[in-house]
Design a protein around this motif. Structure first.
Motif, mmCIF file in Angstrom:
data_model
loop_
_atom_site.group_PDB
_atom_site.id
_atom_site.type_symbol
_atom_site.label_atom_id
_atom_site.label_comp_id
_atom_site.label_asym_id
_atom_site.label_seq_id
_atom_site.Cartn_x
_atom_site.Cartn_y
_atom_site.Cartn_z
ATOM 1 N N THR A 79 0.830 -1.208 0.000
ATOM 2 C CA THR A 79 0.000 0.000 0.000
ATOM 3 C C THR A 79 0.864 1.257 0.000
ATOM 4 O O THR A 79 0.598 2.216 -0.741
ATOM 5 C CB THR A 79 -0.925 0.001 1.227
ATOM 6 O OG1 THR A 79 -1.738 -1.175 1.214
ATOM 7 C CG2 THR A 79 -1.822 1.227 1.225
ATOM 8 N N THR A 80 1.905 1.256 0.831
ATOM 9 C CA THR A 80 2.804 2.413 0.871
ATOM 10 C C THR A 80 3.539 2.584 -0.449
ATOM 11 O O THR A 80 3.708 3.708 -0.938
ATOM 12 C CB THR A 80 3.814 2.255 2.019
ATOM 13 O OG1 THR A 80 3.109 2.046 3.246
ATOM 14 C CG2 THR A 80 4.681 3.490 2.150
ATOM 15 N N LEU A 81 3.970 1.469 -1.038
ATOM 16 C CA LEU A 81 4.602 1.549 -2.355
ATOM 17 C C LEU A 81 3.640 2.152 -3.373
ATOM 18 O O LEU A 81 4.038 2.930 -4.246
ATOM 19 C CB LEU A 81 5.057 0.159 -2.799
ATOM 20 C CG LEU A 81 5.645 0.041 -4.211
ATOM 21 C CD1 LEU A 81 6.875 0.927 -4.363
ATOM 22 C CD2 LEU A 81 5.992 -1.414 -4.531
ATOM 23 N N GLY A 82 2.360 1.811 -3.238
ATOM 24 C CA GLY A 82 1.359 2.358 -4.145
ATOM 25 C C GLY A 82 1.226 3.863 -4.045
ATOM 26 O O GLY A 82 0.927 4.534 -5.043
ATOM 27 N N THR A 83 1.462 4.427 -2.848
ATOM 28 C CA THR A 83 1.372 5.882 -2.706
ATOM 29 C C THR A 83 2.486 6.597 -3.459
ATOM 30 O O THR A 83 2.398 7.805 -3.705
ATOM 31 C CB THR A 83 1.436 6.285 -1.221
ATOM 32 O OG1 THR A 83 2.701 5.897 -0.670
ATOM 33 C CG2 THR A 83 0.316 5.621 -0.435
ATOM 34 N N VAL A 84 3.526 5.863 -3.818
ATOM 35 C CA VAL A 84 4.610 6.434 -4.622
ATOM 36 C C VAL A 84 4.439 6.067 -6.092
ATOM 37 O O VAL A 84 4.524 6.921 -6.982
ATOM 38 C CB VAL A 84 5.984 5.943 -4.114
ATOM 39 C CG1 VAL A 84 7.109 6.513 -4.974
ATOM 40 C CG2 VAL A 84 6.185 6.322 -2.658
ATOM 41 N N LEU A 85 4.176 4.780 -6.356
ATOM 42 C CA LEU A 85 4.138 4.292 -7.733
ATOM 43 C C LEU A 85 2.940 4.824 -8.510
ATOM 44 O O LEU A 85 3.089 5.298 -9.650
ATOM 45 C CB LEU A 85 4.126 2.761 -7.731
ATOM 46 C CG LEU A 85 4.020 2.084 -9.101
ATOM 47 C CD1 LEU A 85 5.243 2.410 -9.947
ATOM 48 C CD2 LEU A 85 3.849 0.575 -8.956
ATOM 49 N N ARG A 139 -8.299 -9.488 -3.120
ATOM 50 C CA ARG A 139 -9.670 -8.985 -3.181
ATOM 51 C C ARG A 139 -9.834 -7.788 -2.249
ATOM 52 O O ARG A 139 -9.261 -7.747 -1.159
ATOM 53 C CB ARG A 139 -10.661 -10.080 -2.798
ATOM 54 C CG ARG A 139 -10.652 -11.275 -3.750
ATOM 55 C CD ARG A 139 -11.705 -12.291 -3.337
ATOM 56 N NE ARG A 139 -13.042 -11.719 -3.380
ATOM 57 C CZ ARG A 139 -13.813 -11.709 -4.466
ATOM 58 N NH1 ARG A 139 -13.374 -12.243 -5.591
ATOM 59 N NH2 ARG A 139 -15.020 -11.181 -4.431
ATOM 60 N N THR A 140 -10.627 -6.848 -2.698
ATOM 61 C CA THR A 140 -10.909 -5.668 -1.880
ATOM 62 C C THR A 140 -12.197 -5.833 -1.080
ATOM 63 O O THR A 140 -12.634 -4.888 -0.412
ATOM 64 C CB THR A 140 -11.014 -4.422 -2.773
ATOM 65 O OG1 THR A 140 -12.031 -4.630 -3.764
ATOM 66 C CG2 THR A 140 -9.686 -4.155 -3.468
ATOM 67 N N ASP A 141 -12.810 -7.023 -1.172
ATOM 68 C CA ASP A 141 -14.007 -7.316 -0.379
ATOM 69 C C ASP A 141 -13.888 -8.739 0.148
ATOM 70 O O ASP A 141 -12.881 -9.413 -0.063
ATOM 71 C CB ASP A 141 -15.279 -7.142 -1.223
ATOM 72 C CG ASP A 141 -15.245 -7.982 -2.498
ATOM 73 O OD1 ASP A 141 -14.317 -8.809 -2.648
ATOM 74 O OD2 ASP A 141 -16.134 -7.816 -3.351
ATOM 75 N N GLY A 142 -14.894 -9.200 0.857
ATOM 76 C CA GLY A 142 -14.862 -10.561 1.375
ATOM 77 C C GLY A 142 -14.266 -10.635 2.768
ATOM 78 O O GLY A 142 -14.250 -9.659 3.526
ATOM 79 N N VAL A 146 -8.349 -6.084 1.171
ATOM 80 C CA VAL A 146 -7.133 -5.274 1.176
ATOM 81 C C VAL A 146 -7.468 -3.908 0.605
ATOM 82 O O VAL A 146 -8.540 -3.688 0.035
ATOM 83 C CB VAL A 146 -6.015 -5.939 0.337
ATOM 84 C CG1 VAL A 146 -5.663 -7.305 0.900
ATOM 85 C CG2 VAL A 146 -6.423 -6.042 -1.133
ATOM 86 N N ASP A 147 -6.547 -2.998 0.772
ATOM 87 C CA ASP A 147 -6.724 -1.668 0.200
ATOM 88 C C ASP A 147 -6.840 -1.772 -1.322
ATOM 89 O O ASP A 147 -6.208 -2.628 -1.958
ATOM 90 C CB ASP A 147 -5.539 -0.785 0.579
ATOM 91 C CG ASP A 147 -5.745 0.663 0.175
ATOM 92 O OD1 ASP A 147 -6.360 1.407 0.949
ATOM 93 O OD2 ASP A 147 -5.286 1.031 -0.932
ATOM 94 N N ALA A 148 -7.646 -0.902 -1.910
ATOM 95 C CA ALA A 148 -7.893 -0.971 -3.351
ATOM 96 C C ALA A 148 -6.625 -0.802 -4.173
ATOM 97 O O ALA A 148 -6.559 -1.250 -5.327
ATOM 98 C CB ALA A 148 -8.917 0.093 -3.750
ATOM 99 N N SER A 149 -5.607 -0.173 -3.599
ATOM 100 C CA SER A 149 -4.375 0.043 -4.356
ATOM 101 C C SER A 149 -3.529 -1.223 -4.475
ATOM 102 O O SER A 149 -2.687 -1.320 -5.377
ATOM 103 C CB SER A 149 -3.542 1.143 -3.699
ATOM 104 O OG SER A 149 -3.104 0.745 -2.408
ATOM 105 N N VAL A 150 -3.742 -2.207 -3.587
ATOM 106 C CA VAL A 150 -2.873 -3.389 -3.565
ATOM 107 C C VAL A 150 -2.977 -4.197 -4.861
ATOM 108 O O VAL A 150 -1.958 -4.466 -5.511
ATOM 109 C CB VAL A 150 -3.170 -4.256 -2.329
ATOM 110 C CG1 VAL A 150 -2.429 -5.594 -2.420
ATOM 111 C CG2 VAL A 150 -2.763 -3.523 -1.061
ATOM 112 N N PRO A 151 -4.176 -4.623 -5.297
ATOM 113 C CA PRO A 151 -4.223 -5.367 -6.566
ATOM 114 C C PRO A 151 -3.816 -4.521 -7.762
ATOM 115 O O PRO A 151 -3.259 -5.046 -8.731
ATOM 116 C CB PRO A 151 -5.685 -5.814 -6.665
ATOM 117 C CG PRO A 151 -6.442 -4.897 -5.765
ATOM 118 C CD PRO A 151 -5.508 -4.535 -4.665
ATOM 119 N N LEU A 152 -4.063 -3.215 -7.698
ATOM 120 C CA LEU A 152 -3.669 -2.349 -8.804
ATOM 121 C C LEU A 152 -2.147 -2.269 -8.910
ATOM 122 O O LEU A 152 -1.580 -2.360 -10.015
ATOM 123 C CB LEU A 152 -4.264 -0.955 -8.607
ATOM 124 C CG LEU A 152 -4.028 0.056 -9.733
ATOM 125 C CD1 LEU A 152 -4.549 -0.483 -11.061
ATOM 126 C CD2 LEU A 152 -4.687 1.390 -9.392
#
Length: 491
Positions: A79-85, A139-142, A146-152
């Motif tokens: 998630t933190t990597l996603g805030t940069v990438l 998955r972002t549900d269930g 996870v945070d929506a940025s993780v699979p992205l």
């Protein structure tokens, strides 16, 4: 390893400094690349431990995982990597340009820029590929959202890693590969995987040699491994006690102790990463000193096309990359990579005389001086007369071509030359080659100025061609032959 590269390695060993094996830079470098220096925990499959990431040499961002075995902390790392990438990717989607297609009758659009990610070595690319594979199906549900940025982030890392397999692509680049493409050192290819040793040969400190600098680079206390694996001594003496202290503080609910343990880990991991961070920017500076090859721009345009296509696919709700390709998709991908590899080899040779020299040694090319030229020659043996100038070159290179062989010249790639005669001189030290030219001279019976080589011009001719090669024909997924498993079950 080619003959000239082997010679360059021997010369590097004798001279004490790496020798250039390229006169131009064969990859594109953006003004603002994203540099990633990852570390993983030993004994755990691709468990992220820490990363320095950023686009400015003096402002790296440190991301750590205090307990790499903890699933939630690993996801927080992504998630933190996603805030940069993700913002970095978005910054390259602001401006588009039109590209004429269908002979100018239509246009398509692509982004004017594309992202570029740099990692220390090929193991860093493997780390990103596995990190993407581990997270693109989250998955972002269930039950365990996870945070929506993780699979992205997982999808984008997978895309970067797949694009890195494409010959000539500059979207995800390993610094050791980029430097090794342009310099030959006096050490083995395996030793070149050590970024500090490689740069020690290419740019040794004043008053020392590449061998001495490379030997100093083997000291992990001065130059920690460039990752993603860590130094075993660091693991045993520093990392393991730090993780244990962090776990103990968390278990005891002691927040001040947890913060102290976290700060201790951050300091230790930053000390392991910062030397490699400096090496990355030093290597980037060395590469920038080389002028780009003429065909680098075209390959970067292909990278921008790929970035535009995938970004559009994601915007339209595209699915994550499959775990494995089907038979037809795998064959098509392999075919694309083979075509790209062949084109990349030709383009490098056309751009760089040092690369072409390897082909001259193998008899695939020769360089000679034009001694005779008949630019007005017309062939009237057919139904209508056609312009077919002839030139004669004298060369000292070995000429293995037979009459009738079709050749091309990097200086006039759209023009074909057919070998007419190959005649060794009396003493055998030189060879006279008569070529008949076609194409690249307009449609009339008079060649425009400059389209036919002139006497005194020094040219290279080769069997390598940079022309368009049509893609192969493949069956549809529904027509997958039984020899390859038959149609997929969902069809």
């Amino acid at each position: 390893m080619s003959t000239l590269t082997a010679l360059a390695r021997a010369q590097a060993l004798a001279a004490g400094v790496a020798q250039p094996i390229a006169t131009v830079r064969h990859l594109h470098l953006t003004e603002r690349p994203l540099v990633l220096v990852p570390l993983t925990m030993a004994g755990e499959a691709n468990a992220p431990l820490a990363m320095l990431v950023g686009t400015e040499p003096d402002r790296p961002r440190l991301v750590i995982v205090p307990q790499p075995r903890d699933r939630d902390q690993r996801l927080n790392f992504v998630t933190t990597l996603g805030t940069v990438l993700l913002p970095y990717l978005g910054a390259h989607r602001g401006v588009s340009e039109s590209v004429p297609i269908d002979r100018g009758r239509d246009v398509r659009y692509r982004y004017a820029e594309a992202p570029q990610v740099l990692v220390p070595n090929s193991a860093g690319i493997t780390f990103l590929r596995l990190l993407g594979r581990n997270n693109r199906f989250r998955r972002t549900d269930g039950d365990y959202p996870v945070d929506a940025s993780v699979p992205l982030v997982g999808c984008w890392l997978t895309w970067f890693a797949e694009r890195a397999e494409h010959p000539g692509s500059a979207l995800l680049v390993a610094m050791t590969d980029a430097l090794g493409l342009h310099w030959a050192t006096g050490q083995s290819g395996v030793e070149d995987l050590n970024l500090a040793a490689l740069l020690g040969w290419i740019d040794p400190p004043a008053g020392t040699t590449g061998a001495v600098a490379a030997e100093e680079a083997e000291d992990p206390s001065k130059w920690p491994p460039a990752g993603p694996t860590t130094d075993p001594e660091f693991d045993n003496e520093v990392l393991t006690p730090a993780i244990a202290a962090y776990q103990a503080a968390v278990a005891a609910g002691d927040e001040p102790a947890r913060r102290r343990a976290y700060a201790t880990m951050s300091t230790a991991l930053r000390g392991q990463l910062e030397p490699t961070w400096r090496l990355m920017w030093r290597g980037l500076s060395l590469l920038r000193r080389l002028p780009p090859g003429a065909r680098v721009v075209g390959r970067w345009e292909a990278d921008r096309d790929a970035f535009t296509d995938y970004a559009t696919y994601r915007d339209e709700g595209g699915q994550p990359q499959p775990r494995r390709d089907g038979a037809v998709a795998a064959a098509q991908r392999l075919h694309r990579l083979e075509r790209a590899l062949s084109a990349y080899a030709v383009q490098r040779a056309y751009d760089d005389p040092l690369v072409m020299a390897d082909h001259r040694l193998t008899g695939e090319a020769f360089v000679g001086e034009v001694t005779l030229a008949d630019p007005a020659r017309v062939d009237d043996s057919g139904k209508r007369p056609v312009l077919r100038p002839r030139i004669m070159l004298v060369t000292t290179d070995p000429v293995l071509f037979q009459p009738g062989t079709s050749l091309s010249s990097p200086t006039r790639p759209s023009q074909k030359a057919r070998v007419v005669f190959v005649t060794p001189t009396g003493d055998g030290s030189k060879t006279e080659v008569v070529l008949e030219l076609s194409g690249g001279m307009g449609r009339g019976l008079t060649a425009p100025p400059g389209t036919v080589p002139e006497v005194g011009e020094r040219l290279c001719y080769t069997t390598l061609t940079d022309g368009y090669v049509p893609p192969g024909a493949f069956p549809t997924r529904e027509e997958t032959p039984w020899t390859h498993g038959g149609p997929p079950p969902e069809v």
